[in-house]
Design an enzyme around this catalytic site. Structure first.
Site, mmCIF file in Angstrom:
data_model
loop_
_atom_site.group_PDB
_atom_site.id
_atom_site.type_symbol
_atom_site.label_atom_id
_atom_site.label_comp_id
_atom_site.label_asym_id
_atom_site.label_seq_id
_atom_site.Cartn_x
_atom_site.Cartn_y
_atom_site.Cartn_z
ATOM 1 N N SER A 23 0.826 -1.205 0.000
ATOM 2 C CA SER A 23 0.000 0.000 0.000
ATOM 3 C C SER A 23 0.858 1.252 0.000
ATOM 4 O O SER A 23 1.897 1.309 0.647
ATOM 5 C CB SER A 23 -0.922 0.033 1.224
ATOM 6 O OG SER A 23 -1.693 1.219 1.224
ATOM 7 N N HIS B 162 -7.592 -3.413 4.858
ATOM 8 C CA HIS B 162 -6.988 -2.069 4.766
ATOM 9 C C HIS B 162 -7.736 -1.256 3.734
ATOM 10 O O HIS B 162 -8.117 -0.099 3.966
ATOM 11 C CB HIS B 162 -5.518 -2.194 4.396
ATOM 12 C CG HIS B 162 -4.878 -0.920 3.906
ATOM 13 N ND1 HIS B 162 -5.111 -0.403 2.639
ATOM 14 C CD2 HIS B 162 -4.013 -0.057 4.505
ATOM 15 C CE1 HIS B 162 -4.441 0.714 2.488
ATOM 16 N NE2 HIS B 162 -3.755 0.947 3.595
ATOM 17 N N ASN B 163 -7.974 -1.842 2.555
ATOM 18 C CA ASN B 163 -8.651 -1.113 1.488
ATOM 19 C C ASN B 163 -10.118 -0.854 1.817
ATOM 20 O O ASN B 163 -10.681 0.166 1.413
ATOM 21 C CB ASN B 163 -8.536 -1.886 0.173
ATOM 22 C CG ASN B 163 -7.154 -1.790 -0.438
ATOM 23 O OD1 ASN B 163 -6.186 -1.494 0.251
ATOM 24 N ND2 ASN B 163 -7.051 -2.035 -1.725
ATOM 25 N N LYS C 194 -4.503 -6.722 3.665
ATOM 26 C CA LYS C 194 -4.527 -5.651 2.660
ATOM 27 C C LYS C 194 -5.950 -5.392 2.180
ATOM 28 O O LYS C 194 -6.337 -4.248 1.933
ATOM 29 C CB LYS C 194 -3.625 -6.028 1.479
ATOM 30 C CG LYS C 194 -3.621 -5.017 0.319
ATOM 31 C CD LYS C 194 -3.255 -3.602 0.774
ATOM 32 C CE LYS C 194 -2.846 -2.681 -0.346
ATOM 33 N NZ LYS C 194 -3.751 -2.576 -1.471
ATOM 34 N N GLU D 129 -10.086 2.053 3.934
ATOM 35 C CA GLU D 129 -9.787 3.169 3.026
ATOM 36 C C GLU D 129 -11.054 3.679 2.339
ATOM 37 O O GLU D 129 -11.289 4.896 2.266
ATOM 38 C CB GLU D 129 -8.770 2.689 1.994
ATOM 39 C CG GLU D 129 -8.366 3.682 0.927
ATOM 40 C CD GLU D 129 -7.449 3.032 -0.100
ATOM 41 O OE1 GLU D 129 -7.734 3.163 -1.302
ATOM 42 O OE2 GLU D 129 -6.468 2.374 0.307
#
Length: 471
Positions: free
Chosen positions: A130, A187-188, A184, A191
């Site tokens: 990222s 995480h997104n 990940k 986001e």
């Protein structure tokens, strides 16, 4: 003697080229591979010294140029392309070689590929990266998971190229199997939620307080110097004053950008998997839905002409700015809480053995959701690694208590004035539901038993019950 390189990378788009140059900048030799001659030539030219950075369009030349065990990273689009690249490399690999998927692959695909390559004697792991193209060049946050013994070979390179926070590398082995790709993905998802929230606050400041782009720039810049310090708030402040390079109008670039937001799927995957796990992430869910609603541009224009919208009652700027800052801080906390709750539950379900404090630490720099809040989040989970939800952490209770009233007032203001604030509304509703000792779901249980004999439990007696609701 023919030179052998330390690290190989397949996929020399902007992200891949920047990452491999970052590797070379940190003292390792690197060799790239891409089917596109122009991308290969561009890397060699930018690398400047073929003894440090080289590349080829040939898979055989590429593999033979690497030291054993070969360490090969893929930065190619998720999906069938990854499988295709792997099949193209396999005839040239030896047992013990390592393939690292650095793309946003769906976590079950990573599990499948690891099992398949294990039968061939090849180690495989997924490593979420990222930070975008600039992060790849200057130092990203990296989230590896899979074979721990294979990671030991790549650890020195990843620690060297990753972002640093107070000197600590923003990379750590996270767990077995697809742990890295899963982290990940979430995480997104976080986001998506944070981006939706920052856009809603922009909207309410503009519509409710008539903030100009220059005033919005000043406001977000000020916020970024305080407790809302984060990459997303920082870049948002800069977006407000970006000039239009096409010079088609005198207004700023932002006001010329279409309001149809696109997505690559990781937010949707986060939302879908949360439902599979039974974990509520409504701030992330609505962020995905809003991108889908935004795509319905023609329908939205038509509907806008049919229905009357309330005339916005202006709010005094100083008051509105204060409410907005507190509401945004509140909803940021709630969104992180939801994503981390999902990670903790997924860790148990998939046996990832994740340490949430460690994940928060490697998110403190390099990644898109890096924020000052992550220092407090790290502290909260270091204090209690089995913390069920950030909202019950002593580190966060006072922060939430001091800002939730502003979130309530702003949501009410938006509803009264026809300003959509779905991310903020969902964050508030999640908070109110999560902190309610009694919810009206007893009625739903009664309804289910009434029409489907699904049974229910009682408060005053142990056991499972069914009622014949009709004579």
């Amino acid at each position: 003697m023919e030179q052998k390189y330390d690290f190989g990378l397949v996929g020399l788009g902007v992200m891949g080229r920047n990452f491999i140059l970052n590797v070379a900048d940190n003292g390792f030799t690197a060799f790239g591979n891409d089917l596109d001659n122009e991308k290969v030539d561009a890397l060699i030219k930018e690398g400047g010294d073929v003894e440090k950075v080289n590349a080829s369009t040939s898979a055989k030349t590429f593999v033979n140029a690497l030291k054993t065990p070969r360490k090969i990273m893929l930065l190619v689009p998720a999906g069938k392309v990854v499988d295709s690249v792997i099949e193209g490399l396999l005839p040239h690999l030896d047992k013990g070689d390592i393939i690292i998927d650095g793309g946003n692959s769906f976590f079950t695909d990573t599990d499948r590929r690891e099992a398949y390559l294990e039968t061939r004697g090849i180690s495989f792991f997924g490593a979420g990266v990222s930070g975008g193209a600039k992060g790849a060049r200057r130092g990203p946050s990296i989230m590896p998971g899979g074979s721990k013994s294979a990671y030991a070979h790549i650890k020195p390179i990843f620690e060297a190229v990753s972002a640093k926070f107070n000197g600590e590398p923003c990379v750590a082995y996270l767990g077995p199997k697809s742990a890295g790709n899963y982290v990940k993905m979430v995480h997104n998802g976080i986001e998506y939620g944070l981006m939706q929230l920052t856009s809603e606050i922009y909207d309410v400041l503009k519509k409710g307080g008539s903030f100009t782009n220059e005033e919005l720039h000043a406001t977000y810049t000020k916020w970024n110097a305080g407790r809302l310090q984060s990459f997303l708030v920082e870049i948002t402040s800069k977006i407000f004053i970006q000039k239009d390079e096409l010079n088609l109008s005198k207004i700023g670039l932002l006001d010329q950008i279409s309001d149809k937001a696109k997505q690559k799927g990781t937010g949707k995957w986060t939302s879908q998997n949360a439902m599979d796990l039974g974990i509520p992430v409504p701030s992330i869910d609505i962020a995905v839905s809003m991108r889908e609603i935004s795509a319905l541009k023609e329908e939205r224009i038509a509907a806008d002409k049919i229905y009357d919208r309330p005339k916005v009652s202006p709010m005094e700027k100083v008051k509105l700015e204060k409410l907005a800052e507190e509401a945004l801080y509140f909803s940021f906390i709630v969104t992180y809480a939801q994503g981390l709750h999902q990670l903790a539950d997924a860790s148990k379900e998939y046996n990832y053995q994740l340490e949430i404090a460690q994940i928060a630490k490697i998110w403190r720099a390099g990644c898109i959701i890096r924020a000052g809040l992550l220092a407090d989040i790290t502290k909260a989970f270091q204090g209690d690694k089995n913390l069920p939800n950030l909202l019950v952490s002593p580190t966060f209770v006072k922060k939430v208590q001091s800002t939730v009233s502003s979130a309530r007032e702003l949501v009410a203001y938006g509803a009264t004035n026809g300003i959509p604030l779905p991310g903020l509304s969902n964050s508030l509703t999640y908070f109110d539901a999560y902190t309610s000792a009694r919810l009206p779901l007893n009625l739903i249980q009664a309804q289910r038993d009434y029409f489907g004999s699904h049974t229910y439990e009682r408060l005053d007696k142990e056991g499972v019950f069914h009622t014949e609701w009709e004579d």
